[in-house]
Write a protein that holds these residues in place. Sequence first.
Motif, short mmCIF file in Angstrom:
data_model
loop_
_atom_site.label_atom_id
_atom_site.label_comp_id
_atom_site.label_asym_id
_atom_site.label_seq_id
_atom_site.Cartn_x
_atom_site.Cartn_y
_atom_site.Cartn_z
N SER A 78 -0.84 8.40 2.00
CA SER A 78 -0.53 9.82 2.16
C SER A 78 0.76 9.93 2.99
CB SER A 78 -1.68 10.53 2.89
OG SER A 78 -1.75 10.07 4.24
N ASN A 79 1.34 11.11 3.03
CA ASN A 79 2.53 11.31 3.84
C ASN A 79 2.25 11.04 5.32
OD1 ASN A 79 4.52 11.80 1.95
ND2 ASN A 79 4.25 14.02 2.00
N ASP A 80 1.06 11.42 5.79
CA ASP A 80 0.70 11.16 7.19
C ASP A 80 0.65 9.66 7.47
OD1 ASP A 80 0.58 13.84 7.88
OD2 ASP A 80 -1.59 13.98 7.54
N GLU A 81 0.07 8.90 6.54
CA GLU A 81 0.01 7.44 6.70
C GLU A 81 1.42 6.85 6.68
OE1 GLU A 81 -4.14 6.05 4.66
OE2 GLU A 81 -2.62 6.94 3.33
N ARG A 82 2.27 7.36 5.81
CA ARG A 82 3.64 6.88 5.72
C ARG A 82 4.39 7.15 7.02
NH1 ARG A 82 5.75 8.31 -0.40
NH2 ARG A 82 4.21 7.03 -1.46
N ARG A 83 4.18 8.32 7.59
CA ARG A 83 4.84 8.65 8.87
C ARG A 83 4.37 7.71 9.98
NH1 ARG A 83 3.63 13.87 6.91
NH2 ARG A 83 5.51 14.85 6.08
N GLU A 84 3.09 7.36 9.98
CA GLU A 84 2.57 6.40 10.96
C GLU A 84 3.26 5.05 10.81
OE1 GLU A 84 -1.71 6.06 10.97
OE2 GLU A 84 -1.94 8.24 10.92
N ARG A 117 0.80 -1.23 0.00
CA ARG A 117 0.00 0.00 0.00
C ARG A 117 0.83 1.28 0.00
NH1 ARG A 117 -3.29 1.60 3.53
NH2 ARG A 117 -2.17 0.90 5.36
N TRP A 118 2.16 1.18 0.20
CA TRP A 118 3.03 2.35 0.38
C TRP A 118 2.82 3.41 -0.69
CZ3 TRP A 118 5.84 3.86 4.42
CH2 TRP A 118 6.72 4.92 4.24
N SER A 119 2.78 3.03 -1.94
CA SER A 119 2.69 4.02 -3.02
C SER A 119 1.35 4.77 -3.04
CB SER A 119 2.95 3.38 -4.37
OG SER A 119 1.97 2.40 -4.63
N GLN A 120 0.32 4.21 -2.42
CA GLN A 120 -0.98 4.87 -2.36
C GLN A 120 -1.19 5.65 -1.05
OE1 GLN A 120 -1.04 1.41 -3.49
NE2 GLN A 120 -0.83 2.31 -5.51
#
Length: 60
Positions: A40-46, A35-38
């Motif tokens: 958001s930056n906030d989700e990635r930071r989590e 899911r990484w490429s989909q």
Amino acid sequence: MKVADKVRSPCVSICALDDKDMCVGCHRTSDEIMRWSQMSNDERREVLQKVAMRESKVLI
């Protein structure tokens, strides 16, 4: 958003899942990797916060 503004992947090109479905290289789950490429930056930071916790448990 510019590519430079995106939160970068923690991938270290050591791609192998352990028996808990966790990558031994970047400590992400297979779902997080897919899911990484989909995300958001906030989700990635989590995810990166979870990765940091997982890494600290491995190092102990």
